[in-house]
Design a protein around this motif. Structure first.
Motif, short mmCIF file in Angstrom:
data_model
loop_
_atom_site.label_atom_id
_atom_site.label_comp_id
_atom_site.label_asym_id
_atom_site.label_seq_id
_atom_site.Cartn_x
_atom_site.Cartn_y
_atom_site.Cartn_z
N VAL A 88 0.84 -1.21 0.00
CA VAL A 88 0.00 0.00 0.00
C VAL A 88 0.87 1.26 0.00
CG1 VAL A 88 -1.64 1.34 1.36
CG2 VAL A 88 -2.00 -1.10 1.05
N VAL A 116 0.94 4.09 -2.99
CA VAL A 116 0.62 5.50 -2.73
C VAL A 116 1.78 6.39 -3.16
CG1 VAL A 116 0.13 7.18 -0.92
CG2 VAL A 116 -1.01 4.97 -0.90
N VAL A 158 -5.27 7.26 -5.57
CA VAL A 158 -5.27 6.85 -4.15
C VAL A 158 -6.65 6.37 -3.73
CG1 VAL A 158 -5.01 7.71 -1.79
CG2 VAL A 158 -3.29 8.28 -3.50
N THR A 216 -7.27 2.72 -2.15
CA THR A 216 -7.90 2.60 -0.83
C THR A 216 -9.16 1.75 -0.89
OG1 THR A 216 -7.03 4.78 -0.25
CG2 THR A 216 -8.80 3.90 1.12
N THR A 217 -10.00 2.00 -1.88
CA THR A 217 -11.26 1.26 -1.98
C THR A 217 -11.02 -0.22 -2.23
OG1 THR A 217 -12.27 3.26 -2.90
CG2 THR A 217 -13.50 1.21 -3.13
N GLN A 255 -8.59 -2.03 -1.22
CA GLN A 255 -8.01 -2.72 -0.08
C GLN A 255 -9.01 -2.98 1.04
OE1 GLN A 255 -4.86 -4.01 -0.47
NE2 GLN A 255 -5.46 -3.18 -2.46
N SER A 287 -14.36 5.12 1.72
CA SER A 287 -13.27 5.78 1.01
C SER A 287 -13.65 7.19 0.59
CB SER A 287 -12.88 4.94 -0.21
OG SER A 287 -11.80 5.52 -0.89
N VAL A 300 -5.17 1.08 6.11
CA VAL A 300 -5.07 1.67 4.77
C VAL A 300 -5.70 3.06 4.76
CG1 VAL A 300 -5.83 1.43 2.38
CG2 VAL A 300 -4.96 -0.55 3.61
N LEU A 301 -6.88 3.21 5.35
CA LEU A 301 -7.53 4.52 5.41
C LEU A 301 -6.68 5.52 6.19
CD1 LEU A 301 -11.28 3.62 6.02
CD2 LEU A 301 -10.31 4.68 3.99
N THR A 344 -3.28 6.33 4.08
CA THR A 344 -3.51 7.14 2.88
C THR A 344 -4.02 8.53 3.24
OG1 THR A 344 -5.70 6.10 2.67
CG2 THR A 344 -3.91 5.17 1.37
#
Length: 333
Positions: free
Chosen positions: A96, A100, A203, A207-208, A210, A227, A270-271, A274
């Motif tokens: 991830v 990014v 991004v 994100t979505t 993952q 997301s 992840v959220l 990012t």
């Protein structure tokens, strides 16, 4: 504190000098701070994050002018991200971060005064090495060896192999296909449409994808909404402050808190990560009074990820239907 001080010095230098190079140093510092230097593999992981992150950002910066290169590079990183996820959450977190960094390099190419991918990589590495210096001081303060004894390479391979065997091959291949399609199309769309701040789109796609869908349309919509909500919150923060000094003053405590209370759940990580990456790259922006471009890019990214996820889900159901008659024939035989 290492993460806050490591990102704080480049941001303050960038705030006073207004040079975009310090943004890349702060991104490299944040990437390096994802590793815990007190762990046994912490220093090795930190150096790995710095080297691979610098290469990813430079590759994205280099590929930005050409549609074919953008398509192939983002598709390759989508496959790399899915492949790393096979080996557990820690390897997935590495993927991830690299994806990014690629997105930031690709989106920043037409915005700053830098026109050389080697300069981007060098500044990224300088920021990471600054955090590494702080990490060595932290280890010394705890009375630990500067470079810990590492386990055998063969033992690491065995652990990774056990993680990879837990995921069925067909599920992993479908997930890899979805990541390749979504990431490749995102990079191509940003290039062909010449979208400003295109990393908001790429991004959002990463994100979505993952977030866990569990082969459910409801879960996919919920992941897309989460997301998009994170992107809206980012735009709201920037639009409310509209000052680089206030952005830096708000961002540094957020980085310290996010690193101190880093979540263990993969999707929430992840959220969280990012969120900080994008806010860090936008900390010195002066056009927050125009939030429409950022919101549009995020909406397009979420819609693209949701569309690809549904295509992969339809393909999965079709393969299941084909497998059912074969299983029934074997039982009759």
């Amino acid at each position: 504190m290492v993460a806050g001080i490591g990102c704080g010095l480049p941001l303050l230098l960038g705030l006073f000098s207004a040079h975009p190079g310090f943004l890349w140093a702060s991104v490299g510092a944040f990437q390096a701070s994802q590793a815990n230097p007190l762990h046994r593999l912490g220093m090795l992981r930190m150096l790995l994050l710095i080297a691979l992150g610098a290469c990813s950002a430079a590759l994205g910066f280099w590929a930005a002018p050409w549609p074919t290169s953008s398509l192939m590079l983002f598709a390759a990183f989508g496959f790399l991200l899915a492949w790393l996820q096979r080996f557990g959450n820690e390897a997935g977190k590495l993927g991830v971060g690299l994806a990014v960094c690629l997105s930031l390099g690709h989106g920043q190419q037409t915005m700053g005064a830098l026109h050389n991918p080697y300069a981007v990589a060098a500044l990224f590495v300088l920021g990471g090495l600054w955090v590494t210096l702080l990490a060595f001081a932290l280890r010394g303060g705890h009375g630990l060896r500067m470079w810990p004894r590492l386990p055998r390479f063969v033992s690491l391979l065995k652990v990774l192999r056990r993680h990879a065997q837990r995921l069925p091959r067909r599920e992993w291949r479908l997930h890899a296909l979805g990541c390749m399609l979504a990431c490749g199309l995102a990079g191509l769309l940003v290039n062909l449409a010449n979208l400003p701040r295109g990393y908001w789109l790429t991004v959002a796609v990463i994100t979505t994808l993952q977030l866990e869908f569990h082969n459910s349309l409801v879960r996919a919509v919920q992941a897309s909404a989460a997301s998009l909500a994170a992107a809206v919150l980012l735009v709201f923060i920037g639009h409310s402050l509209q000052s680089p000094a206030l952005m830096v003053a708000t961002l540094l405590p957020l980085i310290v808190l996010s690193r101190a209370f880093q979540v263990n759940h993969y999707g929430l990580f992840v959220l969280q990560t990012t969120f900080c990456f994008v806010l860090l790259s936008e900390s010195l922006s002066r056009d927050w009074h125009l939030p429409g471009v950022r919101l549009l890019n995020s909406l397009l990214g979420v819609a693209l990820a949701l569309l690809v996820a549904q295509v992969i889900d339809l393909l999965r159901k079709r393969l299941d239907r084909k497998a059912e008659p074969a299983d029934t024939g074997e039982r009759r035989g």
